[in-house]
Motif scaffolding. Sequence first.
Motif, PDB file in Angstrom:
ATOM      1  N   ALA A  27      17.764  36.416   0.684  1.00 54.57           N
ATOM      2  CA  ALA A  27      16.694  37.439   0.795  1.00 54.57           C
ATOM      3  C   ALA A  27      17.540  38.468   1.598  1.00 54.57           C
ATOM      4  N   HIS A  28      18.143  38.198   2.674  1.00 54.45           N
ATOM      5  CA  HIS A  28      18.718  39.294   3.462  1.00 54.45           C
ATOM      6  C   HIS A  28      20.278  39.051   3.825  1.00 54.45           C
ATOM      7  N   PRO A  29      20.995  39.999   4.334  1.00 48.57           N
ATOM      8  CA  PRO A  29      22.123  39.719   4.865  1.00 48.57           C
ATOM      9  C   PRO A  29      22.096  38.771   5.930  1.00 48.57           C
ATOM     10  N   ASP A  30      22.996  37.724   6.096  1.00 48.87           N
ATOM     11  CA  ASP A  30      23.175  36.544   6.999  1.00 48.87           C
ATOM     12  C   ASP A  30      22.458  35.438   6.461  1.00 48.87           C
ATOM     13  N   ASP A  31      21.670  35.365   5.500  1.00 52.13           N
ATOM     14  CA  ASP A  31      20.930  34.212   5.056  1.00 52.13           C
ATOM     15  C   ASP A  31      21.681  33.251   4.492  1.00 52.13           C
ATOM     16  N   ILE A  32      22.639  33.521   3.738  1.00 48.25           N
ATOM     17  CA  ILE A  32      23.805  32.657   3.167  1.00 48.25           C
ATOM     18  C   ILE A  32      24.645  32.055   4.111  1.00 48.25           C
ATOM     19  N   ASP A  33      25.036  32.706   5.012  1.00 51.10           N
ATOM     20  CA  ASP A  33      26.108  32.255   6.138  1.00 51.10           C
ATOM     21  C   ASP A  33      25.385  31.216   7.022  1.00 51.10           C
ATOM     22  N   PHE A  34      23.808  31.541   7.213  1.00 52.72           N
ATOM     23  CA  PHE A  34      23.276  30.652   7.872  1.00 52.72           C
ATOM     24  C   PHE A  34      23.145  29.267   7.329  1.00 52.72           C
ATOM     25  N   GLU A  77      27.724  46.276   5.652  1.00 52.88           N
ATOM     26  CA  GLU A  77      29.262  45.999   6.010  1.00 52.88           C
ATOM     27  C   GLU A  77      29.289  44.810   6.826  1.00 52.88           C
ATOM     28  N   GLU A  78      28.135  44.267   7.201  1.00 51.89           N
ATOM     29  CA  GLU A  78      28.286  42.922   7.898  1.00 51.89           C
ATOM     30  C   GLU A  78      28.376  41.881   7.081  1.00 51.89           C
ATOM     31  N   GLN A  79      27.692  41.807   5.980  1.00 51.47           N
ATOM     32  CA  GLN A  79      27.627  41.013   4.933  1.00 51.47           C
ATOM     33  C   GLN A  79      29.006  40.994   4.145  1.00 51.47           C
ATOM     34  N   GLN A  80      29.590  41.993   3.814  1.00 54.66           N
ATOM     35  CA  GLN A  80      30.856  42.160   3.173  1.00 54.66           C
ATOM     36  C   GLN A  80      32.205  41.372   4.148  1.00 54.66           C
ATOM     37  N   ARG A  81      31.884  41.634   5.662  1.00 50.28           N
ATOM     38  CA  ARG A  81      32.979  41.293   6.405  1.00 50.28           C
ATOM     39  C   ARG A  81      32.811  39.705   6.323  1.00 50.28           C
ATOM     40  N   ALA A  82      31.531  39.290   6.629  1.00 50.48           N
ATOM     41  CA  ALA A  82      31.213  37.821   6.647  1.00 50.48           C
ATOM     42  C   ALA A  82      31.742  37.151   5.345  1.00 50.48           C
ATOM     43  N   ALA A  83      31.210  37.544   4.327  1.00 51.07           N
ATOM     44  CA  ALA A  83      31.647  36.731   2.929  1.00 51.07           C
ATOM     45  C   ALA A  83      33.042  36.731   2.828  1.00 51.07           C
ATOM     46  N   ALA A  84      33.887  38.071   3.309  1.00 45.25           N
ATOM     47  CA  ALA A  84      35.506  37.930   3.173  1.00 45.25           C
ATOM     48  C   ALA A  84      35.861  36.784   3.848  1.00 45.25           C
ATOM     49  N   LEU A  85      35.288  36.297   5.153  1.00 45.67           N
ATOM     50  CA  LEU A  85      35.775  35.371   6.140  1.00 45.67           C
ATOM     51  C   LEU A  85      35.822  33.940   5.177  1.00 45.67           C
ATOM     52  N   VAL A  86      34.825  33.709   4.276  1.00 49.93           N
ATOM     53  CA  VAL A  86      34.565  32.524   3.597  1.00 49.93           C
ATOM     54  C   VAL A  86      35.086  32.719   2.052  1.00 49.93           C
ATOM     55  N   GLY A  87      36.060  33.809   1.751  1.00 50.20           N
ATOM     56  CA  GLY A  87      36.591  33.958   0.638  1.00 50.20           C
ATOM     57  C   GLY A  87      35.824  34.469  -0.585  1.00 50.20           C
ATOM     58  N   VAL A  88      34.733  35.352  -0.307  1.00 46.54           N
ATOM     59  CA  VAL A  88      33.938  35.934  -1.209  1.00 46.54           C
ATOM     60  C   VAL A  88      34.022  37.413  -1.115  1.00 46.54           C
ATOM     61  N   THR A  89      34.186  38.015  -2.410  1.00 50.45           N
ATOM     62  CA  THR A  89      34.266  39.529  -2.363  1.00 50.45           C
ATOM     63  C   THR A  89      33.414  40.186  -3.227  1.00 50.45           C
ATOM     64  N   ASP A  90      32.682  39.245  -4.201  1.00 48.61           N
ATOM     65  CA  ASP A  90      31.750  39.774  -5.271  1.00 48.61           C
ATOM     66  C   ASP A  90      30.434  39.669  -4.918  1.00 48.61           C
TER      67      ASP A  90
END
Length: 259
Positions: A27-34, A77-90
């Motif tokens: 739903a939101h940026p950060d949900d996947i990271d949690f 921007e936060e989601q892009q940077r967080a995703a990149a840390l775990v290997g996701v760019t798309d």
Amino acid sequence: MSTEAATAPSPFDAERAGIERVLCFAAHPDDIDFGAAGTIAAWTAAGVQVSYCIMTDGDAGGFDPERRDEIVRLRIEEQQRAAALVGVTDIRYLHQRDGYLEASHEVIREVVRLIRDVRPDVVLAMHPERNWNRIQKSHPDHLAVGEAVTRAVYPALENPFAYPELAAAGLDAYKLPWLWLFAGPDERDNHFVDVTDHVEDKVAAIHIHVSQHPDAGAMERTVRGLMLANAERAGLAPGRSAEAFHVVAVNGPGTIAGF
């Protein structure tokens, strides 16, 4: 590495699944990271292609009243940077309004469009059922993601006559093998992924979302504690960490068309 709880056998056979592509909905940026950043870090490290779809812009999030006009840009921007840390760019966005997400046919059609485009082996999404023990997992937008994705996965995704404009555009019907759901009721969890080797990746990704954490220390302690508790539920050795999922076999060897 994955394991299944002895009391809740998983239908997912990690050794034979042959996962190459995963599409994650939140739903939101950060949900996947949690919910799944440790598992995603393990997938990308193994060469799996992972894509994200964030359904809202997170425009109702944050705590700073002085930065409301910047919150969407900050969260993207936060989601892009967080995703990149775990290997996701798309990363794809549906640009729905935060707090107003519904499992409408407009949203379901866009979910079907994305899945038919990516044609993943696994769709990972938030759970459509409310968690009464930890209701913070069950933001109404989270539940709407789960409902929209579940309704998209069956039957619309694999029905060539559902949303015929998609087939006309070259997006043919597709039978998804696996649906993984996170942030649901604990009793639904039937698959646990040992993410001990990726705990720091997950925590670092969550810390990127600084606009959302007025108490970053408490957030980190909670996240680490929940991963340890998941590992205990899974029967892993003391000190291990895990993420929990409700895995559903959508199409497999035993699937009969229409049933």
